[in-house]
Structures are given as structure tokens and as C-alpha cells.
Design a protein around this motif. Structure first.
Motif, mmCIF file in Angstrom:
data_model
loop_
_atom_site.group_PDB
_atom_site.id
_atom_site.type_symbol
_atom_site.label_atom_id
_atom_site.label_comp_id
_atom_site.label_asym_id
_atom_site.label_seq_id
_atom_site.Cartn_x
_atom_site.Cartn_y
_atom_site.Cartn_z
ATOM 1 N N PHE A 132 0.753 -1.506 0.083
ATOM 2 C CA PHE A 132 0.067 -0.084 0.533
ATOM 3 C C PHE A 132 0.384 0.825 0.385
ATOM 4 N N SER A 151 1.136 4.344 -3.047
ATOM 5 C CA SER A 151 0.505 5.494 -2.866
ATOM 6 C C SER A 151 0.993 6.529 -3.051
ATOM 7 N N ILE A 204 3.086 7.543 3.411
ATOM 8 C CA ILE A 204 1.102 7.701 4.210
ATOM 9 C C ILE A 204 1.382 7.438 6.733
ATOM 10 N N ASN A 249 -3.959 12.361 9.220
ATOM 11 C CA ASN A 249 -5.195 11.900 7.947
ATOM 12 C C ASN A 249 -5.489 11.149 8.585
ATOM 13 N N ALA A 297 -8.819 10.357 7.267
ATOM 14 C CA ALA A 297 -9.654 9.721 6.259
ATOM 15 C C ALA A 297 -8.453 8.013 5.444
ATOM 16 N N LEU A 298 -6.922 8.498 6.264
ATOM 17 C CA LEU A 298 -6.218 7.534 5.016
ATOM 18 C C LEU A 298 -5.576 6.238 6.379
ATOM 19 N N ILE A 309 -8.421 5.399 8.431
ATOM 20 C CA ILE A 309 -9.737 4.618 8.535
ATOM 21 C C ILE A 309 -9.555 3.827 7.625
ATOM 22 N N LEU A 310 -9.158 4.223 6.172
ATOM 23 C CA LEU A 310 -8.872 3.387 4.639
ATOM 24 C C LEU A 310 -7.738 2.173 5.727
ATOM 25 N N MET A 311 -6.946 2.913 6.148
ATOM 26 C CA MET A 311 -5.422 1.994 6.292
ATOM 27 C C MET A 311 -5.977 0.389 6.999
ATOM 28 N N SER A 346 -9.538 -0.513 7.301
ATOM 29 C CA SER A 346 -10.465 -1.178 6.498
ATOM 30 C C SER A 346 -9.392 -2.151 5.783
ATOM 31 N N VAL A 347 -8.507 -1.910 5.186
ATOM 32 C CA VAL A 347 -7.634 -2.452 4.418
ATOM 33 C C VAL A 347 -7.213 -3.813 5.380
#
Length: 72
Positions: free
Chosen positions: A31, A35, A39, A48, A50-51, A53-55, A57-58
Motif C-alpha cells: 500500500f 501510494s 502514509i 489524516n 480518512a487515510l 480509516i482506510l488503512m 479497513s484494509v
């Protein structure tokens, strides 16, 4: 339950935990490689959300896949 069965269960758990940790590390590295930004800098310094939360979730998705593979 005898001693050998307990030892075998503990060893199996440790092996699968190690495999899971390696998979998480590989997923993070892939990841990060894909990107166009850092990160770590985005999450730690720039806060950040949102990032983050995305990480998360992954990692949760990967954990579900690993758990399903272990469970059979």
C-alpha cells in the motif's frame, strides 16, 4: 487433552500468528509502495483521519481473509 495436543495447538497458533503479521506487513508495504505520498507522514504528522480509516479497513479485510483461511 494430553500434553502433545496442547503443545501442537500452541505451536500452530504461533505459526498462524506469525503468518498473519507477515501478511499485514506486506500489505502495508505494498500500500505504501502504490501510494504517491508518505502514509506514515500523512497519518502521524498531518493527522489524516480518512487515510487512517482506510488503512484500518484494509487491515480488517485482510484479517477476515486470513481468519477464513485458517478456519477452513
Amino acid at each position: 487433552m494430553n500434553t502433545m495436543a496442547i503443545v501442537q495447538s500452541v505451536v500452530t497458533s504461533l505459526v498462524f500468528s506469525g503468518i498473519g503479521l507477515v501478511m499485514f506487513l506486506l500489505a502495508f508495504k505494498v500500500f505504501q509502495w502504490l501510494s504517491p505520498f508518505s502514509i506514515r507522514k500523512e497519518i502521524e504528522e498531518d493527522q489524516n483521519t480518512a487515510l487512517g480509516i482506510l488503512m484500518g479497513s484494509v487491515m480488517l479485510g485482510l484479517a477476515i481473509i486470513i481468519a477464513a483461511a485458517i478456519h477452513g
